[in-house]
Motif scaffolding. Sequence first.
Motif, PDB file in Angstrom:
ATOM      1  N   ASP A 168       0.824  -1.213   0.000  1.00 55.46           N
ATOM      2  CA  ASP A 168       0.000   0.000   0.000  1.00 55.46           C
ATOM      3  C   ASP A 168       0.860   1.266   0.000  1.00 55.46           C
ATOM      4  N   ILE A 169       1.922   1.237   0.792  1.00 57.59           N
ATOM      5  CA  ILE A 169       2.820   2.391   0.839  1.00 57.59           C
ATOM      6  C   ILE A 169       3.522   2.544  -0.512  1.00 57.59           C
ATOM      7  N   ASP A 170       3.955   1.424  -1.091  1.00 54.43           N
ATOM      8  CA  ASP A 170       4.573   1.464  -2.421  1.00 54.43           C
ATOM      9  C   ASP A 170       3.641   2.107  -3.443  1.00 54.43           C
ATOM     10  N   ASN A 171       2.370   1.738  -3.383  1.00 54.54           N
ATOM     11  CA  ASN A 171       1.404   2.276  -4.345  1.00 54.54           C
ATOM     12  C   ASN A 171       1.252   3.789  -4.213  1.00 54.54           C
ATOM     13  N   ILE A 172       1.163   4.282  -2.997  1.00 57.24           N
ATOM     14  CA  ILE A 172       1.003   5.733  -2.809  1.00 57.24           C
ATOM     15  C   ILE A 172       2.288   6.455  -3.218  1.00 57.24           C
TER      16      ILE A 172
ATOM     17  N   GLU B 223       7.289   7.782  11.019  1.00 56.50           N
ATOM     18  CA  GLU B 223       7.856   9.125  11.115  1.00 56.50           C
ATOM     19  C   GLU B 223       8.179   9.692   9.731  1.00 56.50           C
ATOM     20  N   MET B 224       8.748   8.848   8.863  1.00 54.35           N
ATOM     21  CA  MET B 224       9.096   9.316   7.519  1.00 54.35           C
ATOM     22  C   MET B 224       7.844   9.655   6.712  1.00 54.35           C
ATOM     23  N   LEU B 225       6.809   8.829   6.825  1.00 58.80           N
ATOM     24  CA  LEU B 225       5.562   9.104   6.104  1.00 58.80           C
ATOM     25  C   LEU B 225       4.918  10.396   6.614  1.00 58.80           C
ATOM     26  N   ASN B 226       4.948  10.585   7.919  1.00 55.61           N
ATOM     27  CA  ASN B 226       4.380  11.813   8.488  1.00 55.61           C
ATOM     28  C   ASN B 226       5.175  13.050   8.077  1.00 55.61           C
ATOM     29  N   ASN B 227       6.502  12.921   8.019  1.00 55.32           N
ATOM     30  CA  ASN B 227       7.329  14.038   7.549  1.00 55.32           C
ATOM     31  C   ASN B 227       6.988  14.384   6.099  1.00 55.32           C
ATOM     32  N   LEU B 228       6.856  13.361   5.273  1.00 54.58           N
ATOM     33  CA  LEU B 228       6.515  13.579   3.868  1.00 54.58           C
ATOM     34  C   LEU B 228       5.135  14.210   3.748  1.00 54.58           C
ATOM     35  N   LYS B 229       4.194  13.724   4.538  1.00 53.03           N
ATOM     36  CA  LYS B 229       2.837  14.267   4.529  1.00 53.03           C
ATOM     37  C   LYS B 229       2.844  15.753   4.886  1.00 53.03           C
ATOM     38  N   GLU B 230       3.554  16.091   5.946  1.00 53.22           N
ATOM     39  CA  GLU B 230       3.616  17.488   6.387  1.00 53.22           C
ATOM     40  C   GLU B 230       4.270  18.373   5.329  1.00 53.22           C
ATOM     41  N   THR B 231       5.334  17.875   4.725  1.00 49.22           N
ATOM     42  CA  THR B 231       6.026  18.636   3.691  1.00 49.22           C
ATOM     43  C   THR B 231       5.116  18.870   2.492  1.00 49.22           C
ATOM     44  N   LEU B 232       4.431  17.828   2.060  1.00 53.42           N
ATOM     45  CA  LEU B 232       3.537  17.953   0.903  1.00 53.42           C
ATOM     46  C   LEU B 232       2.326  18.826   1.225  1.00 53.42           C
ATOM     47  N   ASP B 233       1.856  18.736   2.453  1.00 52.04           N
ATOM     48  CA  ASP B 233       0.717  19.563   2.854  1.00 52.04           C
ATOM     49  C   ASP B 233       1.104  21.050   2.839  1.00 52.04           C
ATOM     50  N   LYS B 234       2.306  21.364   3.296  1.00 48.10           N
ATOM     51  CA  LYS B 234       2.794  22.746   3.277  1.00 48.10           C
ATOM     52  C   LYS B 234       2.963  23.241   1.845  1.00 48.10           C
ATOM     53  N   LYS B 235       3.370  22.336   0.954  1.00 44.49           N
ATOM     54  CA  LYS B 235       3.598  22.691  -0.445  1.00 44.49           C
ATOM     55  C   LYS B 235       2.336  23.249  -1.084  1.00 44.49           C
TER      56      LYS B 235
ATOM     57  N   TYR C 267      11.355  10.894   0.041  1.00 44.64           N
ATOM     58  CA  TYR C 267      10.751   9.870  -0.816  1.00 44.64           C
ATOM     59  C   TYR C 267      11.702   8.679  -0.974  1.00 44.64           C
ATOM     60  N   PHE C 268      12.963   8.950  -1.286  1.00 41.17           N
ATOM     61  CA  PHE C 268      13.922   7.867  -1.494  1.00 41.17           C
ATOM     62  C   PHE C 268      14.293   7.154  -0.205  1.00 41.17           C
ATOM     63  N   LYS C 269      14.303   7.862   0.905  1.00 39.98           N
ATOM     64  CA  LYS C 269      14.536   7.214   2.200  1.00 39.98           C
ATOM     65  C   LYS C 269      13.433   6.199   2.483  1.00 39.98           C
ATOM     66  N   ILE C 270      12.197   6.599   2.220  1.00 39.40           N
ATOM     67  CA  ILE C 270      11.066   5.701   2.453  1.00 39.40           C
ATOM     68  C   ILE C 270      11.172   4.482   1.549  1.00 39.40           C
ATOM     69  N   ASN C 271      11.483   4.696   0.283  1.00 39.14           N
ATOM     70  CA  ASN C 271      11.609   3.568  -0.638  1.00 39.14           C
ATOM     71  C   ASN C 271      12.705   2.604  -0.213  1.00 39.14           C
TER      72      ASN C 271
ATOM     73  N   ILE D  15      -2.666  13.033   0.809  1.00 35.38           N
ATOM     74  CA  ILE D  15      -2.246  13.520   2.126  1.00 35.38           C
ATOM     75  C   ILE D  15      -2.873  12.666   3.226  1.00 35.38           C
ATOM     76  N   LYS D  16      -4.162  12.416   3.093  1.00 34.77           N
ATOM     77  CA  LYS D  16      -4.866  11.604   4.107  1.00 34.77           C
ATOM     78  C   LYS D  16      -4.366  10.155   4.101  1.00 34.77           C
ATOM     79  N   GLU D  17      -4.044   9.644   2.920  1.00 39.53           N
ATOM     80  CA  GLU D  17      -3.548   8.273   2.807  1.00 39.53           C
ATOM     81  C   GLU D  17      -2.162   8.143   3.450  1.00 39.53           C
ATOM     82  N   LEU D  18      -1.318   9.134   3.277  1.00 40.84           N
ATOM     83  CA  LEU D  18      -0.014   9.118   3.943  1.00 40.84           C
ATOM     84  C   LEU D  18      -0.183   9.121   5.460  1.00 40.84           C
ATOM     85  N   GLU D  19      -1.143   9.900   5.934  1.00 43.59           N
ATOM     86  CA  GLU D  19      -1.423   9.939   7.372  1.00 43.59           C
ATOM     87  C   GLU D  19      -1.929   8.583   7.865  1.00 43.59           C
ATOM     88  N   ARG D  20      -2.843   7.983   7.120  1.00 38.81           N
ATOM     89  CA  ARG D  20      -3.406   6.678   7.491  1.00 38.81           C
ATOM     90  C   ARG D  20      -2.323   5.592   7.497  1.00 38.81           C
ATOM     91  N   LEU D  21      -1.505   5.584   6.457  1.00 44.68           N
ATOM     92  CA  LEU D  21      -0.448   4.583   6.368  1.00 44.68           C
ATOM     93  C   LEU D  21       0.614   4.794   7.439  1.00 44.68           C
TER      94      LEU D  21
END
Length: 106
Positions: free
Chosen positions: A13-17, A54-66, A81-85, A34-40
Amino acid sequence: MKILEEILALIDDIDNIMEDLLSSGFNAVHEFTIKELERLGALSEGYGMKTCSEMLNNLKETLDKKRHNFDFNYEKTIEEYFKINKYLILCRRKLEVNKAIKNLKK
């Protein structure tokens, strides 16, 4: 072995998002993403994958600010993104090794 399958499904699921984010070029991030990153992130923490959470939440926050900022730093987003992968690849390998060990013990 059910927990292993559940964690592998979570990783899928994380790979798909993450694929969705990459295909969008990080430009058009929808509210669903954004909501899916939070859920995952919450699910990851529930399975003991705190680093992933923590990495997903950081990415979510960064994208939300964007979404509210024209001066956006893509470098930080791509790095996260690459750290998560990389993390997901390592988790998947570890789970596959654990699964193989369990199968050998049968």
